[in-house]
Motif scaffolding. Structure first.
Motif, PDB file in Angstrom:
ATOM      1  N   LYS A 102     -32.446   7.280  40.707  1.00  0.00           N
ATOM      2  CA  LYS A 102     -32.604   8.683  40.315  1.00  0.00           C
ATOM      3  C   LYS A 102     -34.078   8.907  39.856  1.00  0.00           C
ATOM      4  O   LYS A 102     -34.652   9.871  40.195  1.00  0.00           O
ATOM      5  CB  LYS A 102     -31.604   8.652  39.125  1.00  0.00           C
ATOM      6  CG  LYS A 102     -30.323   8.991  39.301  1.00  0.00           C
ATOM      7  CD  LYS A 102     -29.572   9.061  37.905  1.00  0.00           C
ATOM      8  CE  LYS A 102     -28.035   9.143  37.961  1.00  0.00           C
ATOM      9  NZ  LYS A 102     -27.415   9.315  36.990  1.00  0.00           N
ATOM     10  N   ALA A 103     -34.796   8.140  39.425  1.00  0.00           N
ATOM     11  CA  ALA A 103     -36.174   8.199  38.928  1.00  0.00           C
ATOM     12  C   ALA A 103     -37.068   8.364  40.167  1.00  0.00           C
ATOM     13  O   ALA A 103     -38.069   9.203  40.202  1.00  0.00           O
ATOM     14  CB  ALA A 103     -36.799   6.933  38.083  1.00  0.00           C
ATOM     15  N   LEU A 104     -36.859   7.602  41.331  1.00  0.00           N
ATOM     16  CA  LEU A 104     -37.572   7.762  42.474  1.00  0.00           C
ATOM     17  C   LEU A 104     -37.060   9.218  42.980  1.00  0.00           C
ATOM     18  O   LEU A 104     -38.117   9.808  43.436  1.00  0.00           O
ATOM     19  CB  LEU A 104     -37.118   6.686  43.388  1.00  0.00           C
ATOM     20  CG  LEU A 104     -37.790   5.373  43.093  1.00  0.00           C
ATOM     21  CD1 LEU A 104     -36.855   4.206  43.959  1.00  0.00           C
ATOM     22  CD2 LEU A 104     -39.383   5.316  43.495  1.00  0.00           C
TER      23      LEU A 104
ATOM     24  N   PRO B  70     -35.619  15.255  50.463  1.00  0.00           N
ATOM     25  CA  PRO B  70     -36.760  14.906  49.822  1.00  0.00           C
ATOM     26  C   PRO B  70     -37.179  13.631  49.934  1.00  0.00           C
ATOM     27  O   PRO B  70     -38.285  13.235  49.700  1.00  0.00           O
ATOM     28  CB  PRO B  70     -36.478  15.114  48.102  1.00  0.00           C
ATOM     29  CG  PRO B  70     -34.817  14.910  48.335  1.00  0.00           C
ATOM     30  CD  PRO B  70     -34.511  15.578  49.515  1.00  0.00           C
ATOM     31  N   ALA B  71     -36.309  12.715  50.540  1.00  0.00           N
ATOM     32  CA  ALA B  71     -36.632  11.273  50.930  1.00  0.00           C
ATOM     33  C   ALA B  71     -37.631  11.096  52.018  1.00  0.00           C
ATOM     34  O   ALA B  71     -38.457  10.384  52.308  1.00  0.00           O
ATOM     35  CB  ALA B  71     -35.537  10.606  51.264  1.00  0.00           C
ATOM     36  N   ARG B  72     -37.822  12.364  53.005  1.00  0.00           N
ATOM     37  CA  ARG B  72     -38.461  12.623  54.076  1.00  0.00           C
ATOM     38  C   ARG B  72     -39.828  12.187  53.653  1.00  0.00           C
ATOM     39  O   ARG B  72     -40.487  12.818  52.873  1.00  0.00           O
ATOM     40  CB  ARG B  72     -38.472  13.983  54.528  1.00  0.00           C
ATOM     41  CG  ARG B  72     -39.285  14.152  55.903  1.00  0.00           C
ATOM     42  CD  ARG B  72     -38.657  13.560  56.955  1.00  0.00           C
ATOM     43  NE  ARG B  72     -39.815  13.800  58.404  1.00  0.00           N
ATOM     44  CZ  ARG B  72     -39.372  13.600  59.411  1.00  0.00           C
ATOM     45  NH1 ARG B  72     -38.103  12.840  59.784  1.00  0.00           N
ATOM     46  NH2 ARG B  72     -40.051  13.876  60.245  1.00  0.00           N
ATOM     47  N   GLY B  73     -40.520  11.231  54.466  1.00  0.00           N
ATOM     48  CA  GLY B  73     -41.998  10.677  54.204  1.00  0.00           C
ATOM     49  C   GLY B  73     -42.353   9.966  53.037  1.00  0.00           C
ATOM     50  O   GLY B  73     -43.404   9.757  52.489  1.00  0.00           O
ATOM     51  N   HIS B  74     -41.266   9.510  52.346  1.00  0.00           N
ATOM     52  CA  HIS B  74     -41.393   8.591  51.168  1.00  0.00           C
ATOM     53  C   HIS B  74     -41.055   7.132  51.192  1.00  0.00           C
ATOM     54  O   HIS B  74     -41.119   6.443  50.284  1.00  0.00           O
ATOM     55  CB  HIS B  74     -40.705   9.209  49.890  1.00  0.00           C
ATOM     56  CG  HIS B  74     -41.432  10.369  49.449  1.00  0.00           C
ATOM     57  ND1 HIS B  74     -40.840  11.740  50.080  1.00  0.00           N
ATOM     58  CD2 HIS B  74     -42.149  10.780  48.325  1.00  0.00           C
ATOM     59  CE1 HIS B  74     -41.536  12.533  49.444  1.00  0.00           C
ATOM     60  NE2 HIS B  74     -42.390  12.123  48.682  1.00  0.00           N
ATOM     61  N   CYS B  75     -40.781   6.711  52.399  1.00  0.00           N
ATOM     62  CA  CYS B  75     -40.045   5.329  52.572  1.00  0.00           C
ATOM     63  C   CYS B  75     -41.041   4.234  52.354  1.00  0.00           C
ATOM     64  O   CYS B  75     -40.808   3.421  51.530  1.00  0.00           O
ATOM     65  CB  CYS B  75     -39.608   5.042  53.858  1.00  0.00           C
ATOM     66  SG  CYS B  75     -40.676   5.342  55.464  1.00  0.00           S
ATOM     67  N   ASP B  76     -42.339   4.504  52.599  1.00  0.00           N
ATOM     68  CA  ASP B  76     -43.223   3.392  52.244  1.00  0.00           C
ATOM     69  C   ASP B  76     -43.724   3.203  50.784  1.00  0.00           C
ATOM     70  O   ASP B  76     -43.554   2.227  50.395  1.00  0.00           O
ATOM     71  CB  ASP B  76     -44.496   3.670  53.120  1.00  0.00           C
ATOM     72  CG  ASP B  76     -45.241   5.010  53.071  1.00  0.00           C
ATOM     73  OD1 ASP B  76     -44.577   5.675  52.207  1.00  0.00           O
ATOM     74  OD2 ASP B  76     -46.416   5.173  53.580  1.00  0.00           O
ATOM     75  N   ILE B  77     -43.700   4.296  50.212  1.00  0.00           N
ATOM     76  CA  ILE B  77     -44.351   4.071  48.704  1.00  0.00           C
ATOM     77  C   ILE B  77     -42.966   3.681  47.933  1.00  0.00           C
ATOM     78  O   ILE B  77     -43.151   3.162  46.903  1.00  0.00           O
ATOM     79  CB  ILE B  77     -45.074   5.391  48.365  1.00  0.00           C
ATOM     80  CG1 ILE B  77     -44.478   6.590  48.470  1.00  0.00           C
ATOM     81  CG2 ILE B  77     -46.497   5.407  48.903  1.00  0.00           C
ATOM     82  CD1 ILE B  77     -45.180   7.855  47.817  1.00  0.00           C
ATOM     83  N   THR B  78     -41.516   4.403  48.352  1.00  0.00           N
ATOM     84  CA  THR B  78     -40.494   3.961  47.694  1.00  0.00           C
ATOM     85  C   THR B  78     -40.378   2.395  47.797  1.00  0.00           C
ATOM     86  O   THR B  78     -39.973   1.798  46.755  1.00  0.00           O
ATOM     87  CB  THR B  78     -39.409   4.878  48.269  1.00  0.00           C
ATOM     88  OG1 THR B  78     -39.722   6.196  47.852  1.00  0.00           O
ATOM     89  CG2 THR B  78     -38.056   4.194  47.469  1.00  0.00           C
TER      90      THR B  78
ATOM     91  N   THR C 214     -34.099   5.550  51.203  1.00  0.00           N
ATOM     92  CA  THR C 214     -34.624   6.697  51.939  1.00  0.00           C
ATOM     93  C   THR C 214     -33.892   6.824  53.459  1.00  0.00           C
ATOM     94  O   THR C 214     -34.849   7.645  54.054  1.00  0.00           O
ATOM     95  CB  THR C 214     -36.137   6.714  52.136  1.00  0.00           C
ATOM     96  OG1 THR C 214     -36.583   5.554  52.882  1.00  0.00           O
ATOM     97  CG2 THR C 214     -36.890   6.473  50.749  1.00  0.00           C
ATOM     98  N   LEU C 215     -32.973   6.062  53.606  1.00  0.00           N
ATOM     99  CA  LEU C 215     -32.450   6.213  54.756  1.00  0.00           C
ATOM    100  C   LEU C 215     -32.023   7.481  55.180  1.00  0.00           C
ATOM    101  O   LEU C 215     -31.999   8.099  56.420  1.00  0.00           O
ATOM    102  CB  LEU C 215     -31.230   5.059  54.918  1.00  0.00           C
ATOM    103  CG  LEU C 215     -30.727   4.928  56.485  1.00  0.00           C
ATOM    104  CD1 LEU C 215     -31.817   4.516  57.523  1.00  0.00           C
ATOM    105  CD2 LEU C 215     -29.543   4.037  56.440  1.00  0.00           C
TER     106      LEU C 215
ATOM    107  N   VAL D  47     -41.957   7.773  38.003  1.00  0.00           N
ATOM    108  CA  VAL D  47     -40.816   6.686  37.829  1.00  0.00           C
ATOM    109  C   VAL D  47     -40.990   6.293  36.375  1.00  0.00           C
ATOM    110  O   VAL D  47     -39.984   6.203  35.681  1.00  0.00           O
ATOM    111  CB  VAL D  47     -40.752   5.734  38.655  1.00  0.00           C
ATOM    112  CG1 VAL D  47     -39.768   4.663  38.517  1.00  0.00           C
ATOM    113  CG2 VAL D  47     -40.524   6.381  40.160  1.00  0.00           C
ATOM    114  N   SER D  48     -42.173   5.851  36.124  1.00  0.00           N
ATOM    115  CA  SER D  48     -42.532   5.097  34.628  1.00  0.00           C
ATOM    116  C   SER D  48     -42.292   6.247  33.651  1.00  0.00           C
ATOM    117  O   SER D  48     -41.628   5.830  32.532  1.00  0.00           O
ATOM    118  CB  SER D  48     -43.973   4.652  34.474  1.00  0.00           C
ATOM    119  OG  SER D  48     -44.043   3.494  35.572  1.00  0.00           O
TER     120      SER D  48
END
Length: 132
Positions: free
Chosen positions: A11-13, A35-43, A84-85, A121-122
């Motif tokens: 949820k925080a991510l 919203p997951a689009r383009g976030h896989c690496d940093i997630t 992020t799948l 997230v923090s």
């Protein structure tokens, strides 16, 4: 510190994902409905910060053509976790999965986006462990 569960981290991510943390390669296709689009690496890096384990990367294929790379985690237990799948909504498949070593120190690219997502997230969960 209050104990977390995986749902809290998820949820925080998700609350932190936004256009300003999206990969520049994916910003043209980013939208609040995906919203997951383009976030896989940093997630995957933040999940690695919290749980350790391995970083996984694979090639994204659509109709026989490579469309970039996708990142996720393999936890120390061997379970693979991909938060992020769901970004793949056009029939893309991820192929040629492999373990990659996390680069030491600041990332050569997307460092600012990683730090911004970590901060978001923090704010929701409290301090995160330092990167491993």
């Amino acid at each position: 510190m209050t104990p977390w569960n995986l749902l809290d981290l998820d949820k925080a991510l998700r609350a932190g994902w936004a256009f300003d943390t999206c990969s520049p390669d994916d910003q043209a296709d980013w939208q609040p409905g995906n919203p997951a689009r383009g976030h896989c690496d940093i997630t995957a890096l933040i999940v690695n910060d919290v749980f350790g384990g391995d970083l996984m990367v694979g090639e994204v294929d659509l109709d026989g053509t490579q469309h970039g790379f996708h990142w996720w985690n393999r936890l120390p237990s061997g379970v693979e976790l991909d938060l992020t799948l769901e970004q793949f909504q056009r029939g893309q498949t991820v192929m040629a999965a492999r373990v990659v070593e996390r680069p030491p120190g600041p990332l050569p690219r997307r460092w600012e986006e990683y730090l911004l997502l970590r901060e978001r997230v923090s704010k929701r969960l409290g301090p995160l462990p330092e990167p491993v």
